[in-house]
Design an enzyme around this catalytic site. Sequence first.
Site, short mmCIF file in Angstrom:
data_model
loop_
_atom_site.label_atom_id
_atom_site.label_comp_id
_atom_site.label_asym_id
_atom_site.label_seq_id
_atom_site.Cartn_x
_atom_site.Cartn_y
_atom_site.Cartn_z
N GLY A 215 0.81 -1.21 0.00
CA GLY A 215 0.00 0.00 0.00
C GLY A 215 0.84 1.25 0.00
N PRO A 217 2.49 4.90 1.18
CG PRO A 217 4.47 6.04 0.70
CD PRO A 217 3.21 5.54 0.06
N GLY A 218 2.05 5.57 4.67
CA GLY A 218 1.18 6.20 5.65
C GLY A 218 -0.19 5.59 5.80
N GLY A 220 -0.89 2.64 7.18
CA GLY A 220 -1.04 1.85 8.40
C GLY A 220 -0.60 0.41 8.28
CB THR A 222 4.21 -0.31 10.66
OG1 THR A 222 5.13 -0.23 9.57
CG2 THR A 222 4.96 -0.72 11.92
CD GLU A 439 -5.30 31.44 -6.72
OE1 GLU A 439 -5.99 30.40 -6.79
OE2 GLU A 439 -4.08 31.46 -6.96
CG HIS A 442 -7.38 28.65 -10.79
ND1 HIS A 442 -7.08 27.96 -11.94
CD2 HIS A 442 -6.21 29.22 -10.38
CE1 HIS A 442 -5.79 28.11 -12.23
NE2 HIS A 442 -5.24 28.88 -11.29
CG ASP A 515 -2.14 27.10 -12.69
OD1 ASP A 515 -2.05 26.28 -11.77
OD2 ASP A 515 -2.47 28.29 -12.52
#
Length: 645
Positions: A215, A217-218, A220, A222, A439, A442, A515
């Site tokens: 999976g 990183p981070g 879960g 471990t 902005e 966007h 962008d």
Amino acid sequence: MRKNSQNSPENGNNNNFFNKNPIVVFLIFAVLIIVIFRAMSPDSGIGGGMNGGVNKNITYSELKSLINAKQISKVYIGQTTIKAEAGANTIYTVKKVEDPTLVPTLEAEKIPYGAYNESNFFTDILFSWVIPLVIFFGIWMFLVSRMQKNVGGGILGVGSSKKLVNSEKPNVKFSDVAGVEEAKEEVMEIVDYLKNPDKYLRLGAKIPKGILLVGPPGTGKTLLARAVAGEADVPFFSISASSFIEMFVGVGASRVRDLFENAKKEAPSIVFIDEIDAIGKSRSSSPMGGNDEREQTLNQLLSEMDGFDADKSPVIVMAATNRPEILDAALLRPGRFDRQVLVDKPDFKGRVDILRIHMRGVKFAKDVDIEEIGRLTTGLAGADLENIVNEAALLAGRESKEHVEQKDLIEAVERSIAGLEKKSRRVNPKEKRIVAYHECGHALIAEVTKGARKVTKVSIIPRGLAALGYTLNTPEENKFLMQRHELIAEVDVLLGGRAAEKVFIKEISTGASNDLERATDIIKAMISMYGMSDVAGLMVLEKQRNNFLYGQTIKDYSDNMAQKVDEHVKDMLAKRFEDVVNTLETYKPAIESMVKALYKEETIEGEKVREIIRNYEEENGLPSRLVPLKDENNEDIEEAKHKEE
């Protein structure tokens, strides 16, 4: 892990002193050697220190004269010679003469005298070389022995894994793991087997020896492995695969043997190897030659997994990686890591459950909406969510609040996604105006374009390293596939900032560089990898491959095709930019209203953006182009709110 007798409490204090202070111990023994050597030296007499002065040969009569003149302070009588000290720096050597009056003369003059052992060739060699070398060699062997016992073996302990392995019985349970329900179901039978092995052995079933947790990183991996050990209440041996690798060939293999030996002693137990791709990389993936140390370590790991009987000494090997595609095929075959468990990023419900777990022990206000935070954090892993909760608590503590509030959590989310807010950065009015229109361009395109990610917040407060403003877009739900119109919508949103500068500022700036880069990459991928254009049809022009030195994108097409791709990318960007400019021309008054609100508040929420657009459409009789927000169940959020009201 069982304690060896050398580490028992009875002799623990002595061991700690020798292990922690080897240099001090060595110096102490060196001083003792010098003292012993000096004490055993043939020239060490009653007065000692006779070898430190100037040595002169004189006759016996001259010695008698010096004694009578009271210039001699000490006399040492040997078997064939006499040595006499005159002060602190002069020593006289005299050939001995049988003179019965010598001793009475010394006594009459009150001169101290005594005997000494004369040195010869044999004693010189013995005391100058043999004894010191033997003693120094003994000290060296003693220190090496202590170091070997301390770390468990090898030259100075370099081949042992004892100090590198974390052995414990975790208190983590499955209730402490959320967002990976399918993965938990896959490993639950391991827990049941370790608790009740007879239930499976009676049927002739064999539990998998190795389970590979795969999976991003981070997520879960471990934590899930620790939860398996915690639920089964068995020893948990954890080590990073990179700890096996040393500069000495054979050290990694020795550490693997040591690790499995310890695990078998404590069976049933679990061995967890983190980042196993450090040693498990495919041995055929290196055209320029392999790494002997890494390959020997991998071979030893394969041998150890084949060598133990899971029925007699149940040792379950669990490993984690986020790069399963580079692992060696021999590692993944049945009988080794024959089961792969996907530990993926959590969905909406999983994120909410993870947030609840990490919110334990943290004082939150009663009006905190965890589900809103769950919607804002789409695509984040468990480690990210834990960091967000902790960051929110730190923000609340900085302001001396009694509870963590909703705005603290939202600010923590924005920090995680967009970076730290830079309120101290001064932006001149001209640049502030450019950023505001950029902005808002966007934001408007994101709200009126089908397939685009909706706006959560628009801000002209600088964040991160270089962003003078930002538009926060979050998807309404987890997406694993993207359709063509969704990719085009993302390109339109990216071009919205440059288009707004052209429509309202009448001059373009450098603010759209990132962008334009991302928009170009999306269109190129549509052509060369996803088969979404007529230029290459269904032919794949680029492939992602793991190279020996780099993970590279391999291009496999002619120069003529490359020219066609470039022309198509340029034409498509121009066409999308023209459509975006036309849309902004239609919604000019709405953009002006957004900019006015931004100048006043510096930050406006996505709901405010939608309200401005909706009011403009109603006032001008335009058909609404707003795309309704959807939740995880694909239900209209706005409609659900109206029903509740």
